[in-house]
Design a protein around this motif. Sequence first.
Motif, PDB file in Angstrom:
ATOM      1  N   THR A 319     -59.356  70.798 133.625  1.00 20.54           N
ATOM      2  CA  THR A 319     -60.626  70.087 133.790  1.00 20.54           C
ATOM      3  C   THR A 319     -61.808  71.039 133.711  1.00 20.54           C
ATOM      4  N   LEU A 320     -61.689  72.184 134.381  1.00 20.63           N
ATOM      5  CA  LEU A 320     -62.814  73.114 134.442  1.00 20.63           C
ATOM      6  C   LEU A 320     -63.008  73.856 133.120  1.00 20.63           C
ATOM      7  N   LEU A 321     -61.929  74.122 132.387  1.00 21.16           N
ATOM      8  CA  LEU A 321     -62.095  74.716 131.062  1.00 21.16           C
ATOM      9  C   LEU A 321     -62.865  73.775 130.139  1.00 21.16           C
ATOM     10  N   HIS A 322     -62.564  72.480 130.212  1.00 16.70           N
ATOM     11  CA  HIS A 322     -63.313  71.533 129.391  1.00 16.70           C
ATOM     12  C   HIS A 322     -64.780  71.498 129.823  1.00 16.70           C
ATOM     13  N   LEU A 323     -65.037  71.638 131.103  1.00 18.11           N
ATOM     14  CA  LEU A 323     -66.411  71.733 131.584  1.00 18.11           C
ATOM     15  C   LEU A 323     -67.118  72.939 130.958  1.00 18.11           C
ATOM     16  N   LEU A 324     -66.452  74.097 130.954  1.00 14.24           N
ATOM     17  CA  LEU A 324     -67.053  75.306 130.400  1.00 14.24           C
ATOM     18  C   LEU A 324     -67.210  75.210 128.888  1.00 14.24           C
ATOM     19  N   TRP A 325     -66.193  74.707 128.201  1.00 11.35           N
ATOM     20  CA  TRP A 325     -66.302  74.553 126.748  1.00 11.35           C
ATOM     21  C   TRP A 325     -67.472  73.623 126.389  1.00 11.35           C
ATOM     22  N   GLY A 326     -67.641  72.560 127.176  1.00 12.85           N
ATOM     23  CA  GLY A 326     -68.743  71.644 126.904  1.00 12.85           C
ATOM     24  C   GLY A 326     -70.105  72.271 127.152  1.00 12.85           C
ATOM     25  N   ALA A 327     -70.157  73.242 128.065  1.00 14.91           N
ATOM     26  CA  ALA A 327     -71.432  73.894 128.381  1.00 14.91           C
ATOM     27  C   ALA A 327     -71.756  75.036 127.431  1.00 14.91           C
ATOM     28  N   ASP A 328     -70.788  75.478 126.628  1.00 13.65           N
ATOM     29  CA  ASP A 328     -70.954  76.688 125.814  1.00 13.65           C
ATOM     30  C   ASP A 328     -71.722  76.377 124.530  1.00 13.65           C
ATOM     31  N   ARG A 329     -72.964  75.993 124.662  1.00  9.59           N
ATOM     32  CA  ARG A 329     -73.744  75.575 123.504  1.00  9.59           C
ATOM     33  C   ARG A 329     -74.159  76.752 122.616  1.00  9.59           C
ATOM     34  N   TYR A 330     -74.108  77.993 123.163  1.00 12.99           N
ATOM     35  CA  TYR A 330     -74.549  79.153 122.388  1.00 12.99           C
ATOM     36  C   TYR A 330     -73.380  80.046 121.954  1.00 12.99           C
ATOM     37  N   GLY A 331     -72.146  79.613 122.181  1.00 13.69           N
ATOM     38  CA  GLY A 331     -70.985  80.369 121.727  1.00 13.69           C
ATOM     39  C   GLY A 331     -70.808  81.693 122.436  1.00 13.69           C
ATOM     40  N   ARG A 332     -71.010  81.693 123.757  1.00 19.61           N
ATOM     41  CA  ARG A 332     -70.915  82.939 124.523  1.00 19.61           C
ATOM     42  C   ARG A 332     -69.709  82.964 125.459  1.00 19.61           C
ATOM     43  N   LEU A 333     -68.744  82.091 125.292  1.00 22.56           N
ATOM     44  CA  LEU A 333     -67.588  81.997 126.189  1.00 22.56           C
ATOM     45  C   LEU A 333     -66.314  82.362 125.451  1.00 22.56           C
ATOM     46  N   GLY A 334     -65.489  83.199 126.087  1.00 25.78           N
ATOM     47  CA  GLY A 334     -64.148  83.471 125.601  1.00 25.78           C
ATOM     48  C   GLY A 334     -63.170  83.441 126.757  1.00 25.78           C
ATOM     49  N   VAL A 335     -62.143  82.631 126.679  1.00 20.74           N
ATOM     50  CA  VAL A 335     -61.124  82.521 127.723  1.00 20.74           C
ATOM     51  C   VAL A 335     -59.782  82.883 127.090  1.00 20.74           C
ATOM     52  N   TYR A 336     -59.080  83.863 127.663  1.00 20.43           N
ATOM     53  CA  TYR A 336     -57.908  84.448 127.030  1.00 20.43           C
ATOM     54  C   TYR A 336     -56.749  84.580 128.016  1.00 20.43           C
ATOM     55  N   TYR A 337     -55.544  84.710 127.439  1.00 16.28           N
ATOM     56  CA  TYR A 337     -54.383  85.118 128.214  1.00 16.28           C
ATOM     57  C   TYR A 337     -53.683  86.245 127.455  1.00 16.28           C
ATOM     58  N   PRO A 338     -53.141  87.256 128.167  1.00 18.96           N
ATOM     59  CA  PRO A 338     -52.496  88.386 127.502  1.00 18.96           C
ATOM     60  C   PRO A 338     -51.019  88.116 127.229  1.00 18.96           C
TER      61      PRO A 338
END
Length: 478
Positions: A319-338
């Motif tokens: 739920t919260l990742l979708h919140l962040l993706w929706g807020a990322d209007r300027y393309g400044r978010l990267g969420v990763y797993y190693p």
Amino acid sequence: MSRDERILRPGETCWRIEPADRLACIVDAADYFRHAKAAMLGARRRIMLIGWDFDVRIRLEPVEKTLEGPNRLGRFLSWLVKRSPELEIYLLKWDAGVLTSMGRGMMPVALLDYMTSDRLHLQLDAAHPMGAAHHQKIVVIDDALVFCGGIDMTVDRWDTSGHRDDDRRTTPNGNRYGPWHDATTAVDGAAARAVGEVARRRWRAATGEELPPIDSSSPAPWPDDLEPSMRDVDVAIARTLPEQVDQPEVREIEALYLAAIAQARQLLYLESQFLASRTLAEALADRLQDPDGPEVVLVLPLSAESWLQQQTMDGARRTLLHLLWGADRYGRLGVYYPVTAQGEPIYVHAKVLVLDDRLLRVGSSNLNNRSMGFDSECDLAVEVTTGTPNGAQLREAIVSIRRRLVSEHLDVAPGDLQDAVDRGSSLLAAIEALRGEGKSLRLFEPETVADDDSPLADTALMDPEGTTPRVWDRLRAG
């Protein structure tokens, strides 16, 4: 809140700020277990081990023994008190952690097998609200040196920073476990004495016994091969403590996270076991929608450990990742797993925040609700401001720690990572340029978490918020 306001403020975003001669950031448990053993060999009066869990069967150096004394934790502690007639050892373990240990093959009576001296004290910590956990991870040696961070001295934690597919990661029962990424700190000086007070307060809360501070002029037993990341640095101690009859609620860690998010300018780098706090996610979303906001890089595990955590924590994360993706209007978010060289997900247990070249925070708290107000937590933080002595060296040290973490995940040399950052003027651009097949970072995308939806995600079963009004609401109002 002014962008130039100091983030670390005693009584609000931290408990105290005290000087340290040395601070080291230790990444992954292979180094931590070895350094902790070396430091304990130098103890004179007292060792305190305060933790979510301990397993006395683990080997501190499972591949190659380089230090004197027994290698298994329990036998080593027993040997220490026999060797040093003035030494007392206090081990405090979360009481519900006993059930966890039984599930991994260690019966509670196995702990008692090692309690062979009246100077080796074991207590189970039940001084917490129903459902809460004692989550601090602290080792205090003579009130002169402490280790404080996210690594538990228990099974499934030992791993090298290479996270090799063929590394010797086995439990005391011989079962294999997967790769594990973690982090902690070592500090000395007045900062160590202050963390020692945190540990003694926890012991008193659990047992009713008051332990006096140790007044010792002896030098801290700093391990010979532990290179300090910083010298002559002020260290802040931030806590979470749940409300109880004899204890007010303490939410310094939540206030610290929110102040850091609000003041980030270029880059906010976060590693966490969980992403489940809506308060923190909304704060990050606000900054992502800010035209002048920072890049946000999150490193998380692909999935939680247990089925129940997957249903609750991973469900909330979706739920919260979708919140962040929706807020990322300027393309400044990267969420990763190693992942490892063969593509096996590396479990992220580290709890790290790096803000620009200004703030480093390493501790026991995750980006979830219970770490903000329900469990007991302890984090350490360093801030560089305009007037900070040796500020240039400390800023470089903060950036170097972030560079070391990211280069480990990408399996590249730190210098190559910095060259990529310089070319793109962006950590996010550098990660995208360098990540690839083999050991690397993989991107979270909506399809990555498509199956994580769960009716348990919106319940407080695993992740209660606590009892006081949300700090973010107060900060936004002020």
